[in-house]
Design an enzyme around this catalytic site. Structure first.
Site, mmCIF file in Angstrom:
data_model
loop_
_atom_site.group_PDB
_atom_site.id
_atom_site.type_symbol
_atom_site.label_atom_id
_atom_site.label_comp_id
_atom_site.label_asym_id
_atom_site.label_seq_id
_atom_site.Cartn_x
_atom_site.Cartn_y
_atom_site.Cartn_z
ATOM 1 N N GLN A 1 -5.949 -0.392 1.996
ATOM 2 C CA GLN A 1 -5.533 0.444 3.121
ATOM 3 C C GLN A 1 -5.471 1.863 2.556
ATOM 4 O O GLN A 1 -4.470 2.267 1.971
ATOM 5 C CB GLN A 1 -4.147 -0.009 3.628
ATOM 6 C CG GLN A 1 -3.679 0.722 4.856
ATOM 7 C CD GLN A 1 -2.192 0.500 5.129
ATOM 8 O OE1 GLN A 1 -1.422 0.159 4.232
ATOM 9 N NE2 GLN A 1 -1.778 0.696 6.368
ATOM 10 N N THR B 1 2.995 -0.620 8.622
ATOM 11 C CA THR B 1 2.848 -2.043 8.270
ATOM 12 C C THR B 1 1.912 -2.772 9.248
ATOM 13 O O THR B 1 1.145 -3.648 8.841
ATOM 14 C CB THR B 1 4.226 -2.730 8.256
ATOM 15 O OG1 THR B 1 4.944 -2.367 9.441
ATOM 16 C CG2 THR B 1 5.043 -2.305 7.043
ATOM 17 N N ALA C 1 0.816 -1.219 0.000
ATOM 18 C CA ALA C 1 0.000 0.000 0.000
ATOM 19 C C ALA C 1 0.844 1.262 0.000
ATOM 20 O O ALA C 1 0.371 2.333 -0.349
ATOM 21 C CB ALA C 1 -0.925 -0.006 1.216
ATOM 22 N N ARG D 1 10.608 7.208 -1.616
ATOM 23 C CA ARG D 1 12.008 7.347 -2.020
ATOM 24 C C ARG D 1 12.254 7.055 -3.507
ATOM 25 O O ARG D 1 13.337 7.271 -4.014
ATOM 26 C CB ARG D 1 12.881 6.434 -1.133
ATOM 27 C CG ARG D 1 13.007 6.940 0.290
ATOM 28 C CD ARG D 1 13.526 5.870 1.249
ATOM 29 N NE ARG D 1 12.471 4.982 1.731
ATOM 30 C CZ ARG D 1 12.679 3.955 2.538
ATOM 31 N NH1 ARG D 1 13.889 3.676 2.965
ATOM 32 N NH2 ARG D 1 11.665 3.194 2.937
ATOM 33 N N ASN E 1 1.324 1.083 -48.674
ATOM 34 C CA ASN E 1 0.123 0.478 -48.078
ATOM 35 C C ASN E 1 -0.858 1.503 -47.505
ATOM 36 O O ASN E 1 -1.982 1.167 -47.169
ATOM 37 C CB ASN E 1 0.509 -0.532 -46.990
ATOM 38 C CG ASN E 1 1.295 0.114 -45.872
ATOM 39 O OD1 ASN E 1 1.960 1.130 -46.062
ATOM 40 N ND2 ASN E 1 1.224 -0.476 -44.692
ATOM 41 N N ASN F 1 11.520 -13.513 -55.150
ATOM 42 C CA ASN F 1 12.642 -12.628 -54.874
ATOM 43 C C ASN F 1 12.170 -11.176 -54.957
ATOM 44 O O ASN F 1 11.616 -10.760 -55.965
ATOM 45 C CB ASN F 1 13.758 -12.861 -55.896
ATOM 46 C CG ASN F 1 15.029 -12.173 -55.454
ATOM 47 O OD1 ASN F 1 15.780 -12.692 -54.648
ATOM 48 N ND2 ASN F 1 15.251 -10.977 -55.971
HETATM 49 C C1 UD1 Z 1 10.155 -2.499 7.045
HETATM 50 C C2 UD1 Z 1 10.262 -2.968 8.503
HETATM 51 C C3 UD1 Z 1 11.750 -3.143 8.855
HETATM 52 C C4 UD1 Z 1 12.406 -4.102 7.888
HETATM 53 C C5 UD1 Z 1 12.180 -3.664 6.458
HETATM 54 C C6 UD1 Z 1 12.657 -4.751 5.524
HETATM 55 C C7 UD1 Z 1 8.365 -1.934 9.654
HETATM 56 C C8 UD1 Z 1 7.922 -0.861 10.574
HETATM 57 N N1 UD1 Z 1 9.666 -1.971 9.382
HETATM 58 O O1 UD1 Z 1 10.756 -1.228 6.927
HETATM 59 O O2 UD1 Z 1 11.875 -3.642 10.181
HETATM 60 O O3 UD1 Z 1 13.791 -4.188 8.172
HETATM 61 O O4 UD1 Z 1 10.775 -3.454 6.187
HETATM 62 O O5 UD1 Z 1 12.592 -4.338 4.184
HETATM 63 O O6 UD1 Z 1 7.571 -2.742 9.234
HETATM 64 N N2 UD1 Z 1 3.293 -0.775 3.593
HETATM 65 C C9 UD1 Z 1 1.915 -0.824 3.593
HETATM 66 N N3 UD1 Z 1 1.217 0.037 4.378
HETATM 67 C C10 UD1 Z 1 1.822 0.952 5.174
HETATM 68 C C11 UD1 Z 1 3.216 1.001 5.184
HETATM 69 C C12 UD1 Z 1 3.940 0.116 4.381
HETATM 70 O O7 UD1 Z 1 1.316 -1.651 2.880
HETATM 71 O O8 UD1 Z 1 1.086 1.684 5.859
HETATM 72 C C13 UD1 Z 1 4.033 -1.691 2.721
HETATM 73 C C14 UD1 Z 1 4.927 -0.971 1.747
HETATM 74 O O9 UD1 Z 1 4.220 -0.734 0.537
HETATM 75 C C15 UD1 Z 1 6.070 -1.944 1.539
HETATM 76 C C16 UD1 Z 1 6.120 -2.721 2.842
HETATM 77 O O10 UD1 Z 1 4.898 -2.492 3.498
HETATM 78 O O11 UD1 Z 1 5.852 -2.848 0.466
HETATM 79 C C17 UD1 Z 1 7.272 -2.272 3.723
HETATM 80 O O12 UD1 Z 1 7.134 -0.877 3.957
HETATM 81 P P1 UD1 Z 1 8.385 0.092 3.924
HETATM 82 O O13 UD1 Z 1 7.920 1.464 4.153
HETATM 83 O O14 UD1 Z 1 9.225 -0.175 2.741
HETATM 84 O O15 UD1 Z 1 9.123 -0.418 5.257
HETATM 85 P P2 UD1 Z 1 10.639 -0.283 5.606
HETATM 86 O O16 UD1 Z 1 10.932 1.099 6.027
HETATM 87 O O17 UD1 Z 1 11.452 -0.834 4.508
HETATM 88 CA CA CA Z 2 11.065 -1.539 2.288
#
Ligand code: UD1
Ligand code: CA
Length: 465
Positions: free
Chosen positions: A80, A86, A15, A20, A391, A382
């Protein structure tokens, strides 16, 4: 004793905006080789023999949903709308996952994970009797990852932004991949808070909550960190692309394909190659391209969704899209073969030839500098240098039909729609506006005149030397 096989549902978290990446495209749809990032993860999940899969969507989720509908129809879509972390995503999905005994939770941005690692992880989780297992790994570059802090027989994850200097020095990090007993997850998920540096509901915080409820939690540490590489910014996307590309090249090398220079060769994940194939430097093979045995693909050739038969030789610098090339044909250099073309056995297409939406029957040769569009060409014909099928009449595309054993003189222009019978000929330089009957010669060009003594007359007139 073989382990009792337990079922898993899988929740993929996708979601997030992917801030970045600095892009309008949601992160999981960024392309890696020629597929969206999330394809690779879903393919691994599909091969890990799990029960049901859901993807949590949010930012630009409609685009992701549309793509899933074309490729992964069996995947459930959950929403979401506001991304509060997460943990929040997993909480929103609880009515979906509580029907299952176990859940595997994966981040959508880790394309390099393999089915075998996932399978092993699920087996270890069941064997360990953990209520939560998660995959961790050691890395020299832990920046950005949650750090795995072990104390006694307990474990927790501290996010980079919440960690103390000492905790930040820890090199064991959280992969973001978890297996839970859903009963325990259900018990604690509503207790998550967002009292942390990012004011988000962190999923890793449930580890502590489960341990407080006397559930066993463990980090299963693996050595290959490649598989867990998270794609958060364009540098990581490039890094993941390179690793995936090398995996694909290695697979084909071990299957016997010869690469003259693997460091310049690009092959998409869905390409299929036969035996005794040689790929010269700087070849790119994309989409559903297949190449039959004994074929050779010359330098700087790009093939996209092309079915190449056996013993085909593409001499080089050729581009082919969405077309078929049957056995024993030779093509190029510098040919451009566009969508909807079918070149049958033993066809020769040579230098600077463009062909679009055409059928060229076996044994026919189009050796130089031609444009063939919306045409059907018979066998053993040929086509002389510089032949053009005109065309397009300004409104619509018209077809050209040329029979078997024809001899088309150089620089013939066919004003389509037009039909040329078998064994017919056209004289070089002719503009053909009427059908050419079988066995006849069509000639349509200005008569040549000879003006004698021209040079001498000019010299006299202008007095030059
Ligand atoms: C997360 C973990 C971190 C881990 C890392 C590994 C948490 C808080 N931290 O950090 O411990 O080392 O992944 O890659 O979980 N997402 C949602 N909804 C949200 C937020 C994120 O679906 O509200 C999804 C994102 O789209 C992504 C995944 O969850 O695919 C991970 O989110 P991201 O923000 O990349 O977490 P990291 O900062 O990498
Ligand atoms: Ca990530």
């Amino acid at each position: 004793m073989p382990q009792k096989k337990e079922s898993f549902c899988v929740l993929v978290l996708a979601a997030g905006k992917g801030t970045r990446m600095h892009s309008r495209t949601p992160k999981v749809l960024q392309t890696l080789l020629d597929k969206p990032l999330i394809h690779y993860l879903l393919a691994a999940v599909e091969n890990a023999e799990v029960e049901n899969v859901a993807v949590m969507l949010g930012f630009c989720g409609e685009k992701v949903e549309e793509w899933l509908g074309t490729t992964y129809k069996n995947v459930d879509v959950l929403w979401q709308r506001e991304q509060l972390g997460t943990g929040h995503a997993v909480k929103l999905a609880q009515s979906w996952w509580k029907e299952y005994k176990n859940i595997l939770i994966l981040p959508g941005d880790t394309p390099l994970i393999t089915a075998s690692t996932l399978k092993l992880f699920l087996e270890q989780h069941i064997a360990s009797d953990n209520k939560c297992s998660f995959l961790s790994f050691d890395t020299l570059e832990p920046t950005g990852y949650g750090r795995v802090i072990r104390f006694g027989d307990k474990v927790k994850v501290v996010e980079e932004k919440d960690a103390t200097d000492l905790q930040r020095q820890c090199h064991e990090v959280n992969s973001g991949m978890y297996a839970f007993n859903t009963e325990f997850l259900f018990k604690v998920i509503d207790k998550l808070t967002c009292k942390n540096a990012q004011k988000e509901y962190y999923l890793p915080d449930v580890l502590t909550l489960i341990q407080e409820n006397n559930g066993k939690v463990d980090a299963i540490k693996t050595t290959d960190s490649n598989e867990f590489l998270g794609v958060n910014d364009p540098t990581q996307l490039a890094e993941a692309t390179l690793i995936m590309r090398n995996r694909i090249l290695k697979k084909w090398m071990l299957a016997g394909v010869r690469f003259m220079d693997p460091s310049t060769t690009w092959i998409g994940p869905d390409v299929k190659l036969g035996n005794d194939i040689v790929l010269e430097p700087n070849v790119q093979l994309w989409g559903s391209t297949t190449i039959g045995s004994g074929s050779r693909i010359g330098s700087f050739t790009v093939l996209n969704n092309v079915q190449i038969g056996d013993n085909v030789s593409i001499i080089g610098s050729t581009r082919i899209n969405n077309s078929y090339v049957r056995d024993n044909s030779t093509i190029g250099p510098y040919a451009f073969i566009r969508e909807g073309t079918e070149l049958m056995d033993n066809v020769h297409v040579g230098r600077f030839v463009e062909i679009k939406n055409s059928h060229v029957s076996k044994g026919t040769k189009i050796p130089h500098l031609s444009y063939i569009g919306d045409s059907e060409i018979g066998e053993n014909t040929n086509i002389g240098a510089g032949t053009i099928t005109a065309n397009y009449d300004g409104e619509k595309k018209n077809g050209t039909i040329i029979g078997n054993n024809c001899f088309i003189g150089s620089d013939t222009i066919f004003i389509a729609p037009i039909k040329v019978g078998n064994n017919a000929m056209t004289a070089a330089g002719s503009t053909i506006t009427k059908d050419v009957p079988e066995g006849s010669l069509a000639i349509s060009r200005g008569k040549q005149r000879i003006i004698e003594e021209w040079y001498a007359r000019k010299k006299k007139q202008y007095g030059g030397k």
